[in-house]
Enzyme design. Structure first.
Site, mmCIF file in Angstrom:
data_model
loop_
_atom_site.group_PDB
_atom_site.id
_atom_site.type_symbol
_atom_site.label_atom_id
_atom_site.label_comp_id
_atom_site.label_asym_id
_atom_site.label_seq_id
_atom_site.Cartn_x
_atom_site.Cartn_y
_atom_site.Cartn_z
ATOM 1 N N ASP A 31 -8.809 -3.592 -12.336
ATOM 2 C CA ASP A 31 -8.152 -2.534 -11.922
ATOM 3 C C ASP A 31 -6.816 -3.327 -11.390
ATOM 4 O OD1 ASP A 31 -7.497 -0.022 -10.691
ATOM 5 O OD2 ASP A 31 -8.071 -0.711 -8.704
ATOM 6 N N THR A 41 -0.026 -3.892 -6.313
ATOM 7 C CA THR A 41 0.058 -4.978 -5.625
ATOM 8 C C THR A 41 -0.896 -6.057 -6.071
ATOM 9 O OG1 THR A 41 0.653 -3.623 -3.528
ATOM 10 C CG2 THR A 41 -0.241 -6.037 -3.096
ATOM 11 N N ASP A 75 -6.013 4.843 -12.220
ATOM 12 C CA ASP A 75 -6.773 4.613 -11.056
ATOM 13 C C ASP A 75 -7.291 5.783 -10.620
ATOM 14 O OD1 ASP A 75 -4.414 5.143 -10.382
ATOM 15 O OD2 ASP A 75 -4.582 4.093 -8.343
#
Length: 262
Positions: free
Chosen positions: A6, A10, A109
């Site tokens: 994933d 960040t 996501d």
């Protein structure tokens, strides 16, 4: 075994599944300047530390909200694992019906989280993902993705205070003892943490009313992401924390697409 990735703004969260069991997971910083070899060496080292054999990986699936990192990651998968990665996106079977005006705009996501939660609970859902951005997603009992809300993440707000206000320090994101605080650090912590708790509860209340208006009553509220547990402690509406929701969704989508091939 399958490897799931994933890719967030960040962090890159990786997991290894042996059938339906998550046997290892790691976090790497997202850096589009890294080469495929740099990522490959790092991932292989993580496998070896857990005494896992990279050659046992039969398939790889990736969800990403960072397009400019995908060439390096996909090339890394081909070179170090000798398989072609399945990338979540248009044309990939996921089992939910996306009701967005333009389905291509929905972050991978968010789709993956919706797939996992729908498969796990089969009820009206509100999903909150505390990542770089905080996202709220609404999913019906039948698996329709209705849409949601996107807010700046908690860390973004904290960093903005530090960067834009000369006398304010960078603070640790921990729950303060009170809202009426006696020093600058705890005052900032209270404003950030309790402010986000209020934001979460207000948005969830509004989403529940809108879902009830279309017949989706008593929506279950599920939180995921690094800071989910911090906010859930004080939130009135978060019912459950699922720290591995996105990884589970990737596994489920991979399996659905293997069934399609068969």
């Amino acid at each position: 075994m399958i490897l799931v990735l994933d890719v967030g703004n960040t962090n890159i969260v990786l997991g290894v599944y042996n059938k339906k069991e998550l046997i290892a997971d790691w976090r790497l910083s997202t850096d589009s300047k890294r080469t495929s070899d740099e990522y490959g060496i790092q991932v292989i080292q993580l496998f070896l530390q857990e005494k896992l054999d990279p050659s046992d990986v039969e398939g790889v699936i990736i969800s990403s909200v960072v397009p400019n990192i995908m060439y390096s990651l996909e090339h890394m998968i081909r070179k170090f694992f000798e398989v072609e990665a399945l990338v979540v996106g248009p044309g990939v079977k996921n089992g939910i019906n996306i009701k967005y005006n333009n389905p291509k705009e929905v972050g991978a996501d968010r789709i993956v989280n919706a797939v996992a939660a729908h498969e796990m609970y089969r009820c009206p859902l509100i999903l909150i993902d505390f990542g770089t951005a905080t996202t709220f997603c609404s999913v019906t009992k039948n698996g329709d993705y209705l849409g949601g809300t996107i807010c700046p993440g908690i860390k973004i707000a904290s960093e903005a205070l530090f960067e834009r206000a000369a006398k304010l320090p960078r603070v640790e994101l921990i729950m303060p003892q009170a809202v009426i605080c006696k020093d600058t650090v705890s005052s900032m912590q209270a404003g950030i943490i309790y402010g986000y708790i209020g934001q979460v509860d207000y948005i969830v209340e509004k989403m529940k009313k809108e879902m009830e208006a279309v017949g989706e009553k008593n929506a279950m509220v599920i939180a995921t992401g690094g800071l989910a547990s911090l906010i859930a402690k004080e939130s009135k509406h978060i019912d459950k924390i699922e720290p591995y929701l996105t990884l589970e969704g990737l596994r489920i989508i991979y399996e659905k697409n293997q069934e399609q091939v068969i």
